[in-house]
Design an enzyme around this catalytic site. Structure first.
Site, PDB file in Angstrom:
ATOM      1  CD  GLU A 306      -2.590   1.517   0.062  1.00  0.00           C
ATOM      2  OE1 GLU A 306      -2.534   2.649  -0.467  1.00  0.00           O
ATOM      3  OE2 GLU A 306      -3.267   0.591  -0.417  1.00  0.00           O
ATOM      4  CG  ASP A 310      -0.718   5.167  -0.668  1.00  0.00           C
ATOM      5  OD1 ASP A 310      -1.604   4.941  -1.513  1.00  0.00           O
ATOM      6  OD2 ASP A 310      -0.856   4.916   0.544  1.00  0.00           O
ATOM      7  CB  SER A 593      -5.672   2.102  -1.997  1.00  0.00           C
ATOM      8  OG  SER A 593      -5.485   0.942  -2.767  1.00  0.00           O
TER       9      SER A 593
END
Length: 676
Positions: A306, A310, A593
C-alpha cells in the site's frame, strides 16, 4: 402471602436491572443485535477496573457546517479565510452548563471529584471505576464478550441509562455497547487483503502472466494494460512541476499509513529509474511517527504494497514537493492479530489536533479504549510514551486509503470523528479518502465479517456504505479504468474486475448512499438530478439511522438503498493496472487506494500554485467542485456491482460510482487560482 412475595421477588430479579432504573433516567445507547462472531461470556468481575470515558457535548456544532461552507463556498466573501486552532477551540468547547451538569452527576453517583480527569479542551471526562461502580452509575450489567475470530475479549453492556437531564450533555460513554474487531484475513504480502477490517481499499498486487513488457517512461501505447506516471499525466493533463521554483516547505503532501506498511527505498529507486528519471534516486518521504509508528524497512519481505503504491503514484505528480507519511501505531499493535480495535484514525487526529485528545495521565480522551490502542504499550518492545497530542502541524492535504463500513462503527463514535474533520476543514485541511473496492457492499466472507454477500439486512441484500466516506466533510475518490483497446485520449470507464480477473473477488468502485448522514446542502442538486434523470431500478427506503444498531434497524425498512443519504463518492481517478515495484518485484496494483493519492496529489499541486501567489490552501473541496463540475472529466460508462446487483450506473453528471468525474488539472488549477 410470604410465598407470593418471594416468587414475585425472584421474577423481578430475573427480569433484569431495567426494572430498577429510576423514572428520571432514559436509555442513552442500546444494542439490539450482536454479530455471531461474538459470544457473551461471564459477567465482568465486580472489582475489575474499567477505564471510563464520557464525551461531553460540544457547543455550536449545529452551526459548524455553516461556518465551514462560509470559508469553502466559492461564492462566499470569506472563501479561504480559514480559522486558527485557538478560534476553533474557543468556538466549540462544551458549555459551562454541560461541564457542571455531568460533573455533578458523577459526583452525586459516588465518583469523587479528585478521581475525575478533565481534558485540556474541556471536552472529555476520564476516570477509572470498578465494574460495580460503573454498573451502578449506568444502571446496566457488564459482560465479557469473546471474539471467535481473533480471540479478543471486550467488556461491554447491551444498554445503559443516564439521567434525562444529562442526556443532551453527553455524546457517549465507554466502555459501553461497542463490539468491534478486525476480521481474520490472509496475511501474505501479495494476498488480496491484509488482516484488518479498517482497510476498505486492500492492496492488490500481482505479476502479469507471461513475459513482462516494461513500457518506457514516455510510452502511452500500453496504458490500457499498464498505467505509468506518463499515462496518469496524459489522462489528466498534468504538466511537469515547475523546476525553476523552490517548493514551498509548508506544502508537503500528507499520506496516512498504518497496518504495518513500511516503504522500501530500493523499490522507490527502481521506480524512479524506470519511470521518472527526473526524480533523483534516494528521494524519500519524511516519516511522521505517531505513537511509535515505525519508519522504512531494510527487509525486502516487509515492503508494504500500500505505501509503495501511494508513494509511486504521488511522487511523479508532486515532485519536487515533499511527502510526509503519517505512520500510526507501534508494530506490536500493528501485527498482533488478537487486538480488538478498528484503527479509527483517532491517533492521527490526536497528533495533529491536541483539542481532540487529552494530556492527562490516561493518555487519551477522543480515543476509545475498546477501539484504539492504549499507550504506554505494556507489551515488550511497545511504544512506552503517552499518546501524542497536538505535537504535529497538519499538512494541507492528507490522503487516506483506509477505512471500513459505516454499519460497523457506532454512530456516536463516527459522528464525533466526522465533526473533527469538519473542524480541521475550517483550518484549511483537505481530507481525501478512497471510496472502497467492493462496489455497493463489502467483501464477502472470509474477507470481511458481513457474511457471504458482504451486505446488510436479514437476507444480505441491503447495500453496505463505507466509512468514514459517509462523513459529508471529506472528499471521496472512486476508481476508473482504461479498458483494453482504449487510450488515454478517450473517456475512462468505471472500474470493474470480476472475481479471478485478476483478483480474488470483484473489484468495483465503492459508492452508494449513507444510512447515517443526510445529503449535504452542497450535494443536494447533484443527487436530485441523478434520481430525476437516472432513477436506479431498485426499491429504496428513506431513513437516517441515528443509533448504533444500524444493521438490525435497516432490515425493517424495505428496499436496498437509502434515497436520502449522503452520496458516495465525490470524484474519481484511475485505479487499476498501476505499475508498481514491491519488494524488488515489478507488478500491477489496483484499488481506489490508487485513485486516492492521485487526486490528493493534484490538490497539493494546486495548493502550491495558490501559495506561490499569496493565497491560502483550498481546504474543504466539495463546495467548489459541486458548483463547478466542468473542471472534472465526467465518466458515463460502467457500474459498481455488489450485493447481487449491478450496483449503480455511471451516468452524465454526478453518480454514486465515479462522483463528478476525474481531474482535469488545467481547468481545476484555473478555477482555484481565480478564487480569493
Amino acid at each position: 402471602m410470604l410465598g407470593l412475595n418471594f416468587v414475585t421477588l425472584v421474577l423481578l430479579l430475573k427480569a433484569g436491572l431495567a426494572l430498577a432504573v429510576p423514572s428520571n433516567h432514559a436509555v442513552h445507547e442500546k444494542r439490539a443485535t450482536i454479530h455471531p462472531r461474538w459470544t457473551k461470556a461471564q459477567r465482568v468481575h465486580s472489582r475489575s477496573i474499567l477505564p471510563m470515558r464520557i464525551g461531553l457535548a460540544q457547543s455550536n456544532l449545529e452551526y459548524a457546517h455553516l461556518h465551514l461552507l462560509d470559508v469553502s463556498d466559492p461564492d462566499s466573501k470569506n472563501y479561504g479565510k480559514h480559522w486558527t486552532s485557538e478560534e476553533i477551540i474557543q468556538f466549540f468547547h462544551p458549555s459551562n452548563e454541560t461541564i457542571e451538569t455531568v460533573r455533578n452527576w458523577l459526583v452525586d453517583s459516588g465518583i469523587t471529584i479528585d478521581r475525575i480527569v478533565h481534558t485540556d479542551n474541556k471536552a472529555w471526562f476520564a476516570f477509572d471505576a470498578t465494574a460495580d461502580e460503573a454498573e451502578r452509575i449506568l444502571h446496566t450489567e457488564y459482560y465479557e464478550y469473546e471474539d471467535s475470530v481473533t480471540g479478543g475479549i471486550l467488556p461491554a453492556c447491551e444498554e445503559y441509562y443516564v439521567p434525562i437531564h444529562v442526556q443532551k450533555h453527553i455524546d457517549y460513554v465507554t466502555p459501553g455497547i461497542k463490539l468491534l474487531a478486525p476480521p481474520n484475513a490472509p496475511n501474505s504480502k501479495h494476498d488480496l487483503m491484509r488482516r484488518t477490517e479498517r482497510k476498505i481499499t486492500p492492496h492488490k498486487f500481482y505479476r502479469p502472466k507471461g513475459p513482462i513488457q516494461f513500457p518506457s517512461s514516455s510510452d502511452l501505447s500500453k496504458c490500457d494494460s499498464t498505467i505509468t506516471p506518463a499515462c496518469v499525466a496524459a489522462l489528466y493533463s498534468i504538466p511537469p512541476a515547475a523546476s525553476s521554483r523552490k517548493p514551498n516547505p509548508s506544502n508537503v503532501l500528507g499520506i496516512y499509513e498504518s497496518e504495518a506498511q513500511y516503504y522500501y527505498q530500493p523499490d522507490l529507486d527502481l521506480f524512479f529509474s524506470n519511470f521518472t528519471p527526473y526524480i533523483k534516486n534516494g528521494t524519500h518521504p519524511t516519516v511522521i511517527s505517531i505513537d511509535g509508528g515505525p519508519g522504512p524497512t531494510n527487509n525486502t519481505s516487509e515492503a508494504g504494497g500500500e505505501v509503495e503504491l501511494d508513494l509511486q503514484l504521488a511522487y511523479p505528480i508532486v515532485y519536487p514537493q515533499g511527502i510526509s507519511i503519517y505512520q500510526e501505531d507501534d508494530a506490536i499493535y500493528e501485527l498482533d492479530p488478537n487486538q480488538t480495535y478498528t484503527y479509527g484514525f483517532n491517533h492521527l487526529l490526536d497528533a495533529i489536533d491536541g483539542s481532540y485528545c487529552t494530556k492527562s495521565s490516561y493518555g487519551e480522551t477522543g480515543d476509545d479504549p475498546n477501539l484504539d490502542p492504549i499507550y504506554p504499550d505494556p507489551a515488550p518492545g511497545g511504544y512506552k510514551g503517552k499518546t501524542q497530542c497536538g505535537v504535529y502541524k497538519s499538512t494541507n492535504v492528507i490522503s487516506f486509503s483506509y477505512g471500513g463500513q459505516e454499519a460497523h462503527v457506532p454512530w456516536a463514535y463516527q459522528k464525533r470523528q466526522c465533526d473533527e474533520y469538519l473542524k480541521l476543514g475550517l483550518r484549511g485541511v483537505s481530507f481525501i479518502f478512497a471510496s472502497g473496492d467492493a462496489g455497493v457492499g463489502n467483501y464477502p466472507e472470509p474477507y470481511s465479517f458481513d457474511g457471504p454477500t458482504g451486505c446488510l439486512g436479514p437476507q444480505g441484500t441491503i447495500f453496505n456504505p463505507t466509512w468514514p466516506n459517509n462523513c459529508p466533510w471529506v472528499t471521496n475518490v472512486g476508481a476508473t479504468k482504461v479498458y483494453p483497446g482504449k487510450t488515454v485520449f478517450e473517456p475512462e470507464s468505471a472500474v470493474f474486475d470480476p472475481a479471478g480477473h485478476p483478483y480474488h473477488v470483484n473489484f468495483s468502485s465503492g459508492g452508494g448512499f449513507s444510512n447515517v448522514y443526510t445529503v449535504p446542502d452542497y450535494q443536494k442538486s447533484a443527487v436530485d438530478t441523478f434520481f430525476a434523470k437516472h432513477n436506479p431500478p431498485y426499491k429504496s427506503y428513506s431513513a437516517i439511522v441515528n443509533n448504533t444498531d444500524l444493521v438490525g434497524t435497516l432490515g425493517s425498512y424495505g428496499g436496498i438503498y437509502n434515497r436520502i443519504g449522503r452520496g458516495i463518492p465525490d470524484v474519481a481517478a484511475v485505479g487499476d493496472n498501476i505499475a508498481t515495484y514491491v519488494g524488488g518485484e515489478f507488478g500491477l496494483s489496483g484499488g481506489t487506494s490508487a485513485s486516492c493519492p492521485i487526486f490528493a496529489s493534484v490538490v497539493n499541486r494546486i495548493n502550491e500554485e495558490r501559495l506561490a501567489i499569496g493565497k491560502t490552501p483550498v481546504g474543504f473541496l466539495n463546495a467548489v467542485l459541486y458548483k463547478n463540475p466542468w473542471v472534472l472529466n465526467d465518466i458515463t460508462n460502467g457500474t459498481n456491482p455488489g450485493c447481487g446487483t449491478d450496483g449503480f450506473s455511471a451516468v452524465q453528471g454526478w453518480d454514486p460510482v465515479t462522483g463528478l468525474g476525474t481531474p482535469n488539472y488545467p481547468k481545476m488549477l484555473a478555477l482555484f487560482l481565480s478564487l480569493p
